[in-house]
Design an enzyme around this catalytic site. Structure first.
Site, PDB file in Angstrom:
ATOM      1  N   THR A 269       0.840  -1.214   0.000  1.00 15.83           N
ATOM      2  CA  THR A 269       0.000   0.000   0.000  1.00 15.83           C
ATOM      3  C   THR A 269       0.868   1.254   0.000  1.00 15.83           C
ATOM      4  O   THR A 269       0.580   2.223  -0.712  1.00 15.83           O
ATOM      5  CB  THR A 269      -0.968   0.024   1.202  1.00 15.83           C
ATOM      6  OG1 THR A 269      -1.719  -1.193   1.195  1.00 15.83           O
ATOM      7  CG2 THR A 269      -1.942   1.191   1.109  1.00 15.83           C
TER       8      THR A 269
ATOM      9  N   GLU B  53      -7.146  -1.513  -4.089  1.00 18.13           N
ATOM     10  CA  GLU B  53      -7.121  -2.928  -4.511  1.00 18.13           C
ATOM     11  C   GLU B  53      -8.451  -3.249  -5.199  1.00 18.13           C
ATOM     12  O   GLU B  53      -9.509  -2.861  -4.725  1.00 18.13           O
ATOM     13  CB  GLU B  53      -6.950  -3.837  -3.287  1.00 18.13           C
ATOM     14  CG  GLU B  53      -5.576  -3.726  -2.662  1.00 18.13           C
ATOM     15  CD  GLU B  53      -5.397  -4.621  -1.443  1.00 18.13           C
ATOM     16  OE1 GLU B  53      -6.196  -5.567  -1.258  1.00 18.13           O
ATOM     17  OE2 GLU B  53      -4.461  -4.360  -0.665  1.00 18.13           O
TER      18      GLU B  53
ATOM     19  N   SER C  60       2.611  -8.174  11.975  1.00 20.03           N
ATOM     20  CA  SER C  60       1.650  -7.143  11.577  1.00 20.03           C
ATOM     21  C   SER C  60       0.265  -7.746  11.330  1.00 20.03           C
ATOM     22  O   SER C  60      -0.743  -7.245  11.823  1.00 20.03           O
ATOM     23  CB  SER C  60       2.161  -6.424  10.324  1.00 20.03           C
ATOM     24  OG  SER C  60       1.223  -5.486   9.875  1.00 20.03           O
TER      25      SER C  60
ATOM     26  N   ARG D 186      -2.606  -6.877  14.079  1.00 20.23           N
ATOM     27  CA  ARG D 186      -3.670  -6.017  13.537  1.00 20.23           C
ATOM     28  C   ARG D 186      -4.895  -6.824  13.093  1.00 20.23           C
ATOM     29  O   ARG D 186      -5.843  -6.267  12.565  1.00 20.23           O
ATOM     30  CB  ARG D 186      -3.122  -5.189  12.363  1.00 20.23           C
ATOM     31  CG  ARG D 186      -2.141  -4.107  12.817  1.00 20.23           C
ATOM     32  CD  ARG D 186      -1.498  -3.415  11.629  1.00 20.23           C
ATOM     33  NE  ARG D 186      -2.446  -2.682  10.818  1.00 20.23           N
ATOM     34  CZ  ARG D 186      -2.816  -1.424  11.016  1.00 20.23           C
ATOM     35  NH1 ARG D 186      -2.313  -0.749  12.027  1.00 20.23           N
ATOM     36  NH2 ARG D 186      -3.682  -0.845  10.220  1.00 20.23           N
TER      37      ARG D 186
ATOM     38  N   ASP E 195      -5.012   3.528   7.380  1.00 20.86           N
ATOM     39  CA  ASP E 195      -4.684   4.380   8.533  1.00 20.86           C
ATOM     40  C   ASP E 195      -3.168   4.568   8.699  1.00 20.86           C
ATOM     41  O   ASP E 195      -2.726   5.445   9.420  1.00 20.86           O
ATOM     42  CB  ASP E 195      -5.282   3.797   9.823  1.00 20.86           C
ATOM     43  CG  ASP E 195      -4.721   2.417  10.153  1.00 20.86           C
ATOM     44  OD1 ASP E 195      -4.268   1.738   9.220  1.00 20.86           O
ATOM     45  OD2 ASP E 195      -4.732   2.030  11.339  1.00 20.86           O
TER      46      ASP E 195
ATOM     47  N   ILE F  97      -1.550   7.265   5.638  1.00 17.84           N
ATOM     48  CA  ILE F  97      -1.843   8.710   5.710  1.00 17.84           C
ATOM     49  C   ILE F  97      -0.643   9.440   6.318  1.00 17.84           C
ATOM     50  O   ILE F  97      -0.542  10.652   6.246  1.00 17.84           O
ATOM     51  CB  ILE F  97      -3.132   9.020   6.517  1.00 17.84           C
ATOM     52  CG1 ILE F  97      -3.065   8.389   7.902  1.00 17.84           C
ATOM     53  CG2 ILE F  97      -4.366   8.546   5.765  1.00 17.84           C
ATOM     54  CD1 ILE F  97      -4.257   8.701   8.801  1.00 17.84           C
TER      55      ILE F  97
ATOM     56  N   VAL G 277       6.393   8.689   4.960  1.00 21.52           N
ATOM     57  CA  VAL G 277       7.241   7.495   5.039  1.00 21.52           C
ATOM     58  C   VAL G 277       7.960   7.527   6.384  1.00 21.52           C
ATOM     59  O   VAL G 277       8.520   8.550   6.779  1.00 21.52           O
ATOM     60  CB  VAL G 277       8.286   7.506   3.892  1.00 21.52           C
ATOM     61  CG1 VAL G 277       9.265   6.353   4.060  1.00 21.52           C
ATOM     62  CG2 VAL G 277       7.591   7.417   2.543  1.00 21.52           C
TER      63      VAL G 277
END
Length: 298
Positions: free
Chosen positions: A41, A58, A150, A154, A246, A249, A252
């Site tokens: 992403t 996607e 991750s 999550r 989330d 936004i 980097v």
């Protein structure tokens, strides 16, 4: 190609504008993929910030139709039946080209360069390379321990991954990345580029310059500031339902590199080289917790 789809408000403008950018199987499409939670992403958001590139959300349907096509190809009995019916590989390939192009072109705004990001589509990387002769591929690679931590922390459901088990998820991570990596190698370095998530966030400018050169797309500073382009016309369009929204936004950042350290059960850590041999193949030390990924640019 046919344009009989009933336009929605979102596609109404795109349909008119798409006539400005003719599309066909020989266009230089860009496909971004990898195991989910590997930075796909972020990669597509950075490219989306470029004024001449559109990736978009996607599609979800592209990896599914590719998986069905793969299933037909694997079954020799089914292949005989299809051939008998005149549904040959040539017929299926041209149907797949048309279907995939329509989805890629029409699910977002027109642009000189179109890209698609559906992580598992690259399980069919070699097939996509065959039906789109000028397409290029960006295979996102990340330390599998971080990707798996991750998805588990999550609670990101991924078909076939048991989120209650680090061992199971790492085994599945290994299998998926091995499939994509071997096809990337088969297609060759002129068409498929490995992009290490850790290096992209530590050295964004160096990697984005290399990557745009690989894609033969002119440099634009906007790719280093994707967060400023979110929701802007010609910028980065994000999905309300994708799990990474989330995180992208933010600019980097290197926050997520070592979050997994101390979270993986001891027995899994001990067996790591056996569970996930692709770690070492991709340059990650399976015994180091964490390995040294490098120092970020200032």
């Amino acid at each position: 190609l046919f344009r009989s789809a009933k336009p929605t408000p979102r596609t109404q403008m795109s349909l008119k504008a798409n006539q400005r950018f003719p599309y066909n199987k020989d266009m230089p499409l860009v496909f971004i993929g990898g195991v989910p939670r590997s930075g796909t992403t972020l990669m597509r958001a950075m490219l989306d910030a470029h004024p001449d590139i559109r990736c978009g959300e996607e599609t979800r349907v592209i990896p599914r139709i590719l998986a069905v096509k793969q299933m037909w190809a694997r079954s020799s009995k089914e292949k005989v039946r299809l051939d008998e019916a005149g549904v040959t590989d040539e017929v299926l390939d041209s149907a797949m080209q048309a279907f995939l192009l329509e989805i890629i072109v029409k699910h977002g705004d027109p642009a000189p360069y179109l890209c698609n990001k559906d992580p598992f589509a690259l399980k069919s990387l070699a097939y996509l390379a065959k039906i789109f002769p000028n397409a290029k591929f960006l295979l996102m690679v990340r330390d599998g321990r971080a990707s798996v931590h991750s998805m588990i922390s999550r609670k990101v459901t991924i078909a076939g991954f048991d989120l209650n088990s680090y061992r199971d998820c790492l085994t599945k991570w290994n299998r998926a990345i091995e499939t994509m990596y071997s096809q990337c190698m088969e297609v060759g370095y002129k068409r498929c580029m490995l992009v290490h998530y850790e290096q992209l966030v530590l050295h964004p400018e160096q990697w984005m310059r290399t990557l745009l050169k690989f894609l033969n797309i002119p440099w634009d500073d906007a790719v280093l500031h994707h967060e400023e382009m979110i929701g802007k016309v010609g910028g980065v369009s994000l999905s309300k339902v994708e799990r990474s929204t989330d995180q992208v936004i933010k600019p980097v950042n290197v926050e997520a590199l070592s979050k997994w350290v101390g979270k993986i059960p001891a027995d899994v850590l001990r067996d790591m080289p056996v569970i996930a041999p692709m770690l070492a193949k991709l340059g990650y030390d399976p015994y180091a917790n964490p390995p040294s990924y490098g120092k970020p640019d200032q």
